[in-house]
Design an enzyme around this catalytic site. Structure first.
Site, PDB file in Angstrom:
ATOM      1  N   LYS A 176       0.835  -1.110  -0.005  1.00  0.00           N
ATOM      2  CA  LYS A 176      -0.052   0.011   0.068  1.00  0.00           C
ATOM      3  C   LYS A 176       0.794   1.106  -0.114  1.00  0.00           C
ATOM      4  O   LYS A 176       0.733   2.151  -0.607  1.00  0.00           O
ATOM      5  CB  LYS A 176      -1.060  -0.033   1.291  1.00  0.00           C
ATOM      6  CG  LYS A 176      -1.944   0.963   1.191  1.00  0.00           C
ATOM      7  CD  LYS A 176      -2.558   0.983   2.400  1.00  0.00           C
ATOM      8  CE  LYS A 176      -3.608   0.077   2.708  1.00  0.00           C
ATOM      9  NZ  LYS A 176      -5.009   0.216   1.940  1.00  0.00           N
ATOM     10  N   ARG A 216      -3.231   2.955   8.759  1.00  0.00           N
ATOM     11  CA  ARG A 216      -3.641   1.488   8.056  1.00  0.00           C
ATOM     12  C   ARG A 216      -2.273   0.592   8.102  1.00  0.00           C
ATOM     13  O   ARG A 216      -1.185   1.242   7.752  1.00  0.00           O
ATOM     14  CB  ARG A 216      -4.011   1.886   6.746  1.00  0.00           C
ATOM     15  CG  ARG A 216      -5.133   2.087   6.290  1.00  0.00           C
ATOM     16  CD  ARG A 216      -5.966   1.907   5.034  1.00  0.00           C
ATOM     17  NE  ARG A 216      -7.158   2.463   4.951  1.00  0.00           N
ATOM     18  CZ  ARG A 216      -7.593   3.660   4.685  1.00  0.00           C
ATOM     19  NH1 ARG A 216      -6.757   4.538   4.282  1.00  0.00           N
ATOM     20  NH2 ARG A 216      -8.712   4.073   4.444  1.00  0.00           N
ATOM     21  N   GLY A 269      -7.853  -7.501   4.799  1.00  0.00           N
ATOM     22  CA  GLY A 269      -8.667  -7.513   5.993  1.00  0.00           C
ATOM     23  C   GLY A 269      -8.039  -8.200   7.022  1.00  0.00           C
ATOM     24  O   GLY A 269      -8.731  -8.735   8.157  1.00  0.00           O
ATOM     25  N   MET A 283      -5.274  -7.259   8.880  1.00  0.00           N
ATOM     26  CA  MET A 283      -4.751  -6.729  10.015  1.00  0.00           C
ATOM     27  C   MET A 283      -5.802  -5.323  10.049  1.00  0.00           C
ATOM     28  O   MET A 283      -6.630  -5.030   9.328  1.00  0.00           O
ATOM     29  CB  MET A 283      -3.362  -6.109   9.759  1.00  0.00           C
ATOM     30  CG  MET A 283      -2.494  -7.304  10.042  1.00  0.00           C
ATOM     31  SD  MET A 283      -0.914  -6.856   9.582  1.00  0.00           S
ATOM     32  CE  MET A 283      -0.796  -6.433   8.180  1.00  0.00           C
ATOM     33  N   ARG A 318      -4.487  -0.343  -7.516  1.00  0.00           N
ATOM     34  CA  ARG A 318      -3.811  -1.879  -7.352  1.00  0.00           C
ATOM     35  C   ARG A 318      -4.182  -2.702  -8.614  1.00  0.00           C
ATOM     36  O   ARG A 318      -5.238  -2.388  -9.219  1.00  0.00           O
ATOM     37  CB  ARG A 318      -4.003  -2.537  -6.107  1.00  0.00           C
ATOM     38  CG  ARG A 318      -5.625  -2.584  -5.813  1.00  0.00           C
ATOM     39  CD  ARG A 318      -5.491  -3.295  -4.489  1.00  0.00           C
ATOM     40  NE  ARG A 318      -7.161  -3.475  -4.158  1.00  0.00           N
ATOM     41  CZ  ARG A 318      -7.457  -3.923  -2.968  1.00  0.00           C
ATOM     42  NH1 ARG A 318      -6.762  -4.086  -2.051  1.00  0.00           N
ATOM     43  NH2 ARG A 318      -8.805  -3.971  -2.808  1.00  0.00           N
ATOM     44  N   HIS A 322      -6.060 -42.567  -4.261  1.00  0.00           N
ATOM     45  CA  HIS A 322      -6.902 -42.993  -5.487  1.00  0.00           C
ATOM     46  C   HIS A 322      -7.828 -41.931  -5.868  1.00  0.00           C
ATOM     47  O   HIS A 322      -7.914 -41.830  -7.291  1.00  0.00           O
ATOM     48  CB  HIS A 322      -7.363 -44.312  -5.030  1.00  0.00           C
ATOM     49  CG  HIS A 322      -7.952 -45.031  -6.118  1.00  0.00           C
ATOM     50  ND1 HIS A 322      -9.408 -44.912  -6.391  1.00  0.00           N
ATOM     51  CD2 HIS A 322      -7.639 -45.919  -7.252  1.00  0.00           C
ATOM     52  CE1 HIS A 322      -9.703 -45.602  -7.424  1.00  0.00           C
ATOM     53  NE2 HIS A 322      -8.940 -46.285  -7.982  1.00  0.00           N
ATOM     54  N   SER A 360      10.901 -41.983 -17.634  1.00  0.00           N
ATOM     55  CA  SER A 360       9.539 -41.021 -17.405  1.00  0.00           C
ATOM     56  C   SER A 360       9.872 -41.146 -15.553  1.00  0.00           C
ATOM     57  O   SER A 360       9.507 -42.289 -14.817  1.00  0.00           O
ATOM     58  CB  SER A 360       8.427 -41.836 -17.886  1.00  0.00           C
ATOM     59  OG  SER A 360       7.217 -40.811 -17.484  1.00  0.00           O
ATOM     60  N   CYS A 412       5.455 -38.189 -15.288  1.00  0.00           N
ATOM     61  CA  CYS A 412       4.059 -38.678 -15.407  1.00  0.00           C
ATOM     62  C   CYS A 412       3.494 -38.983 -14.168  1.00  0.00           C
ATOM     63  O   CYS A 412       2.233 -39.351 -13.933  1.00  0.00           O
ATOM     64  CB  CYS A 412       4.038 -39.813 -16.507  1.00  0.00           C
ATOM     65  SG  CYS A 412       4.705 -41.384 -15.739  1.00  0.00           S
ATOM     66  N   TYR A 466       9.627 -33.780 -21.960  1.00  0.00           N
ATOM     67  CA  TYR A 466       8.255 -33.453 -21.909  1.00  0.00           C
ATOM     68  C   TYR A 466       7.807 -33.670 -20.521  1.00  0.00           C
ATOM     69  O   TYR A 466       8.307 -34.510 -19.452  1.00  0.00           O
ATOM     70  CB  TYR A 466       7.270 -34.170 -22.972  1.00  0.00           C
ATOM     71  CG  TYR A 466       7.265 -35.773 -22.660  1.00  0.00           C
ATOM     72  CD1 TYR A 466       6.535 -36.308 -21.715  1.00  0.00           C
ATOM     73  CD2 TYR A 466       8.139 -36.732 -22.950  1.00  0.00           C
ATOM     74  CE1 TYR A 466       6.383 -37.458 -21.186  1.00  0.00           C
ATOM     75  CE2 TYR A 466       8.436 -38.055 -22.482  1.00  0.00           C
ATOM     76  CZ  TYR A 466       7.292 -38.523 -21.735  1.00  0.00           C
ATOM     77  OH  TYR A 466       7.303 -39.766 -21.391  1.00  0.00           O
TER      78      TYR A 466
END
Lengths: 887, 887
Positions: free
Chosen positions: B25, B95, B104, B106, B339, B457, B774, B841, B861
């Site tokens: 800020k 502030r 919000g 503080m 902002r 799973h 992989s 993977c 990849y």
């Protein structure tokens, strides 16, 4: 022009260095020949020939054939006899012989060269028709079964029926005529079975026999033998063709075996047995009782002198106790075989120490002479070998903890405890053991489990206690409910109270009682161990959880405690109650209250250890197992605990359920417990440091002041931050206590390296303050190779059989893979702190190959169960000696 | 002399680069000031001051005090008013403002400077007594609760009772007199509660307020916020002290918020709301309906023009859409805050693409603008944000698979299947899911589990299917028997058929139905993705087990299949029968017979995948899970199977028992199955190669000829020999089949690197013929760090909270530890084969930080579930752009 390959060596052409080419037997015969010892002449077909034979589809190359023929010709010349000669035939033996000893695993043919004609000539020449026909009978029988693959029983059947008809009790009762009849019947039967006559051409007999030996290299028996004995890298067997000599040609003939020293005790006294007018088989048959070899001195003093002389010469040459076979043929002594004699562990130690005294070998050589694993024999009860020979095992498990145990079967730990109190010897039989069983395990003479590997709970605990254990015996079906033990495929069901015998050194299980012998440690053992300590470079500590273990380990030469598993202390007596109270607590307050009850016990434990170790370092590993291991699993026990703790069964079950883990090995245990419940380790730190302060001031046990350097070891560290958080917590308490006591004691805080991640961030862990590493190779193997030790039994056998792992990685450290983690960790760790103390406290710490690895990789020490301490000391010395020799 | 430290900066002295010192800020206010924008003047106390304050025991240094005073003096000078002046007081706001946004979290104090005297002066000066007394009332209330820590309810209580007495409905109904009464009562109450008068000295007010802001840095709310949002490394909050401006001083005053573009859609249209003669709170209170900012054009055209002008200037300066707060005080426009505006994913994409079109930013910058994870919003159903705001979650689990789902609760997979067939939308609620549940999981709109982590799973399967899933929701107690779901600590019990709503993106669970919105992909999205593809260096493949998955993944831009888990194919329909038959077989023959039944299915599966992928590579991973996963666990299902298979329940149970494992993760699975039962992989090889031959000849689905390069991947390899044995078996079958079909297709055989041991012997594995690696980072994390993904939930939260792991290592790859295994393996592997193909993977393959890691480490990849493909593409592009920027 291609270089001419030498496939066949006369005995005169070889020596003992040529084992891999000539096989052990061939190289030895050649060596003896070179010593001028009267060995029946002969020649050896090389192991390479065997390989080529098998590679090209079981064919003998023409060059091989021609080399065999020319060697045969010179053999005939030496012996002045010809193979197949109708008047005075040369008889030969055909024997296999690989580079490694594989006794009885391959086939042998004797008396080769006899046929319908030469048998008559032999009878005439020797003037012993019975001998000639018996030799022919034996040839047909051996050749028939080994080479022609006729069922052995077919021969036995004929032999027995003739014996019956003639009223002959023993083979020796058969007359020449009887033997002729048997030969006739044998030949008829062979013709019927093989659709061919028994080969009369001795050259054909020889060719077929050689092929049969080559073929036997790959038979099932031989392959299994190599697999079981881990014999690898051999290319084939050699074939030894040797002139036959006979000890049964009259009273000036005889046969025997002798040892240059007593193979049982090691005593330096000529030892052996013989029979005059006999063949080797007669000794084995047990019809006539052999005489002690000393009797030969009277019976044939010249021969005896020659034999003693030869024996001395051979022993001096090989610089080791020899096991020799000899035959006296018509007053001439032949040595058939000489080899380093097999011996008991006691004999091995005595012989090695004596040979040093006799200046035949050096102390280093003496150290290399003993198989470290063999020392187990000296440290544990063993079965009486004669009784054992007669007993038939009914099941085979893993040799989890050595020794012999005999007792009545019990199926629960509490039964084991109760029955032992009544003075009974019991064997605890369980599907698997758990920490709850600890009292029963302590009581039992032996432990038998159906599940679990070499590092299962049963195995680890048993080894720690020195109790005999056979684990993972998958042949068993155990019903703890019915209290029965069924042996699969055998139809044997045993019940509580039935007697069994376990051999923890072989993994064999026997029904009934087998006599045992107590171990005894000789002065020579002490001497050998002292030599080992002289040479070894790395320390040997022990894994000990109780003063009792520690006392035993010190007796065995341990130089400190490398691993004290504090959790084992949590199970005894009343403690488990407090532990359970802690686990069932829902608030920090309640947990602290329960832990406060444990504190005095733990402090007392550590006082006991510090006192026992008298200044040797003591490494205390903090609580490691998941909490559910401390809770009961059976309905009955849960109900009991519910009453005891005044907690409803439902709440209890919910808690147990909540603690259940799918993969407890990778679960909430080790230092993770202390990250979530710091108060547990805080209590342990308090106990360690209070105990240390007590014993440095005035030991509550002996009143002395001990020097103590507590080493606190955090288990299952995977990350730097775990270590630093827990180290900070330890330091805070220790410093406060030391300040309070105005004590400036040194202490160390280190970590297990057992999670693979820790190995690859080892540098960072040292940076964050670790003062030592101890490799927990059990877990490192489990996680690193992804193998659950409790489950891998199902496929690890297959893995070792297929050579995927050279050895069971839970028995022998996998040096390539898990060893690489260790190398990485050491490199990274010592890269930060050059003198970082490094140890191993997994089960591998007492395994000789692993000890050698640790030596090579620069470990500070190895730590193992008390009973393996001498083994580790010897193995460490061997590693140092081998290294020295290389330089 | 010590260097003078600057603790306080006037807005004029800072700029946007000074965030870490001035907070976000403060830095922004300074930056705007430097742009010449009319920001109410003020100054900022640095974050360092906060750190020192907290470090030295909550004290403000004298130097700080003096710097505050001199800045206050110059503020007073600028405003021409004095703090506490009885006639024309300066009012200020105090502030907090840290370097990272913590909205919000503080505390803030407004109207500081009022007291019993200055309130009168303010009333006179503004001619608005009601405003002055209301401001004073607000100050006492804010200061009282925030600084003096009086319960907020005590103020509310007084306010409500006065309102009741006066018959006032809203605060605005209160008269000046009412407000004076309230102020009086407030002060009395404060005195009673704090034993002190409300401070009348404005300097004292200021000091206490600054301290309160500093203190608030470490309050519970703030700490939790940082923990939850993973905000680390900050030293404290700055404090901004700024002159108050008021929008409620008459009709020439007002207040509002505006966005430079629409934050919801991204449309480049000025957007916002305002109210004349009002304060910010009035907008929030919802009493008066704010006007669209366009209305200001008519109401105050000059101000409007100025506002639009400022907005444009600020947006151009920051080159991003701005969210601004403004106040008009007596015809003067003040900007209170500007902002980068928060926006929906759709808006983020549109804004980024538009800004490129407008040449404000480059394509690279556009790519960096989007949080890849935010794309999930575009790809999955979302809750209507308004409805969601009103709903209160009843439980919190892990955000396992994004999206929103609403439906009736069912407790079994079969119920899910049945009810869905009837057209109902259902949520499958389970303690944990298992492969048997697959059909039910496919049917359900969402999945909720009480156990298991981000790679359990349920989570893995759900992500693969793009189904919303909340996993590991430990607040739940699920009774599948009673078909009830109880939410702990809430006393809520739901039963089958009750409606719930799941937010898979946040892990929140709601009772009842919340409206959802369907996702929609815009042309801008396609454009952004195309740019990403332009920049990224590594390939993006997908994990897909079925043609359906594959089609979806291709739509999302997947360039091949990096992981086809063949086991998922084993569960569908009749196949499971054949699989079970295979498992229950005791002979090789029987197993082969059962496998023969599976072959046509598998072949068909692969034909489908090859067809769908039209020449893109397809990596097939062979059977991986332990066989017990294919057998039922419940009594009922076992009984059913027993009938179906004609095998007695006892035999079945014995088999299930036999297959039971203590640590299935480290058990008999992966390639270990094929070492012991080679016929399983043989069948899979046959299916792969037969399918490949079919589609290259004539695709059975489309009739075209596809180019195919099958990549066969062996799972769970730990040793060289496993790989070489299995590779040989594959090659044998493939070569035979290709020869038979006269086909010369290329194919590759590679391995997962998921067992830590494999990583450290990677060179040897390549030497033995592996053509690609992989990384299976799920298992590599489990084994490498010793963490069971199904169990670690119990302590991982604590681990992340304590910073032991920066992130849950199953969500974000642990680059330090598990990453080290990867680096070692790549170095060793590529040391042997320079162009070794390397992929990932595991579930991490679609996680942006991990994708960046893979880019950095030279992966070929990444592969991830279909719905994460766009995320991975964007993350890969970001990694490439960032790297380019560094150079």
């Amino acid at each position: 022009m291609a270089k001419k390959v030498k496939y066949v060596y006369a005995f005169e052409e070889g020596n003992k260095e040529m084992k891999s080419l000539l096989g052990g037997k061939g190289a030895n015969l050649a060596e003896m020949k070179s010593l001028g010892i009267n060995v029946p002449p002969g020649f050896t077909i090389t192991t390479e020939t065997c390989k080529i034979y098998n590679d090209i589809g079981k064919k003998i190359l023409p060059e091989v054939e021609s080399q065999i023929n020319s060697n045969l010709a010179s053999l005939e010349k030496k012996m002045g006899k010809k193979l197949g000669d109708a008047n005075d035939p040369l008889l030969v033996s055909v024997r296999s012989g690989a580079a490694a000893s594989m006794p009885g695993m391959m086939d042998t043919i004797l008396n080769l060269g006899l046929n319908d004609k030469s048998v008559v000539g032999l009878a005439e020449k020797t003037g012993n028709a019975r001998f000639a026909w018996d030799s022919y009978r034996r040839l047909i029988q051996m050749f028939g079964s080994v080479v022609l693959e006729v069922e052995h029983s077919a021969f036995e059947h004929i032999l027995e029926s003739v014996k019956d008809t003639k009223g002959a009790k023993y083979d020796t009762d058969l007359t020449t005529e009887d033997l002729k009849e048997i030969v006739k019947k044998y030949k008829e039967m062979v013709k019927k079975e093989t659709k061919a006559d028994f080969p009369q051409d001795p050259k054909k007999q020889l060719e077929l026999s050689i092929k049969a030996v080559f073929n036997s290299w790959n038979n099932y028996r031989a392959e299994r033998y190599r697999e079981i004995n881990n014999i690898k890298g051999l290319i084939g067997t050699a074939v030894n063709i040797q002139a036959m000599v006979f000890g049964n040609l009259g009273d000036d003939s005889g046969t025997g075996v002798c040892f240059t020293r007593n193979p049982s005790t090691g005593e330096a006294k000529f030892y052996g047995e013989y029979l005059m007018n006999a063949q080797g088989e007669d000794v084995v048959a047990g019809i006539r009782t052999p005489l002690a070899v000393s009797a030969l001195q009277k019976q044939a003093p010249k021969i005896y002198k020659e034999l003693v002389d030869v024996c001395n010469r051979v022993e001096k040459h090989y610089k080791d106790m020899q096991d020799m076979e000899f035959t006296i043929m018509k007053g001439v002594l032949y040595i058939l075989q000489a080899r380093n004699g097999k011996r008991t562990a006691a004999a091995a130690v005595k012989v090695a120490v004596d040979l040093v005294k006799e200046k035949l070998i050096t102390k280093e050589q003496a150290i290399l002479r003993i198989d470290p694993n063999q020392l187990n024999q000296l440290l544990h009860k063993q079965f009486d070998p004669i009784a054992l020979n007669k007993a038939e095992p009914v099941a085979q498990g893993l040799p989890a903890s050595p020794g012999a145990a005999v007792g009545e079967i019990v199926f629960t730990a509490s039964d084991a405890f109760e029955k032992t109190k009544k003075g009974l010897a019991v064997i605890l039989v369980r599907t698997e053991t758990s920490p709850e069983d600890i009292d029963g395990m302590h009581s039992a003479k032996g432990i038998l489990t159906a599940r679990g590997g070499m590092t299962s709970h049963a195995a680890v605990v048993a080894r720690g206690m020195g109790t005999c254990c056979v684990a993972g015996c998958s042949d068993l079906i155990i019903s703890e409910k019915a209290k029965t033990l069924t042996i699969k495929d055998r139809g044997i069901t045993l019940k509580e109270g039935d007697a069994i015998s376990l051999d923890g050194s072989t993994g064999k299980v026997y029904v009934g009682k087998i006599n045992t012998q107590d171990p005894e440690l000789s002065g020579d053992f002490g001497k050998l161990m002292a030599w080992a300590d002289e040479f070894r470079k790395i320390g040997v500590r022990t894994n000990a959880d109780t003063p009792t273990d520690a006392v035993m380990a010190r007796k065995f030469g341990a130089e400190g405690i490398g691993l004290c598993r504090t959790e084992h202390m949590f199970f005894e007596g009343d403690r488990i109650k407090a532990v359970r109270e802690m686990i069932l607590s829902n608030t920090l307050e309640a947990r602290k209250k329960a832990l406060a009850k444990l504190l005095p016990y733990q402090r007392e434990d550590f006082v006991g250890l510090f006192h026992t170790m008298e200044g040797f370092p003591v490494t205390v590993r903090y609580l490691d197992p998941p909490l559910h291991e401390f809770l009961p699993t059976k309905e009955k026990d849960i109900a009991e605990l519910s009453k005891e703790m005044k907690v409803s069964v439902d709440v209890l079950k919910a808690k147990i359920d909540d603690l259940h883990e799918f993969n407890p090995m990778l679960g909430h245990r080790g230092c993770r417990l202390a990250i979530t419940f710091p108060e547990i380790y805080d209590m342990q730190t308090t106990a360690v440091i209070e105990a240390a302060i007590l014993v440095t001031k005035k030991c509550p046990i002996c009143g002395k002041k001990h020097k103590v350097t507590p080493e606190i070891m955090i288990p299952l560290v995977a990350t730097t931050k775990e270590f630093s958080i827990l180290k900070d917590a330890v330091v805070k308490i220790v410093e406060a206590k030391l300040k309070e006591a105005k004590n400036k004691m040194a202490y160390k805080i280190g970590t297990m390296i057992e999670v693979p991640r820790a190995a690859v961030v080892a540098d960072k862990i040292v940076t964050s303050g670790a003062e030592f590493f101890s490799f927990g190779t059990n877990d490192l193997t489990q996680m690193g190779a992804g193998l659950s030790r409790d489950d891998a039994g199902k496929f690890l056998k297959e893995y070792v059989a297929q050579g995927i792992y050279e050895f069971d990685p839970f028995e022998v450290l996998d040096q390539e893979g898990i060893g690489e983690f260790i190398r990485i960790a050491i490199k990274k760790g010592r890269g930060i702190k050059k003198d970082l103390k490094i140890g191993i406290c997994g089960e591998h710490g007492g395994e000789p190959r692993t000890v050698e690895f640790c030596h090579r990789e620069g470990f500070t020490y190895v730590s193992c169960s008390p009973f393996r301490v001498p083994i580790a000391r010897l193995a460490a010395a061997q590693a140092a000696v081998k290294e020295k020799m290389k330089k």
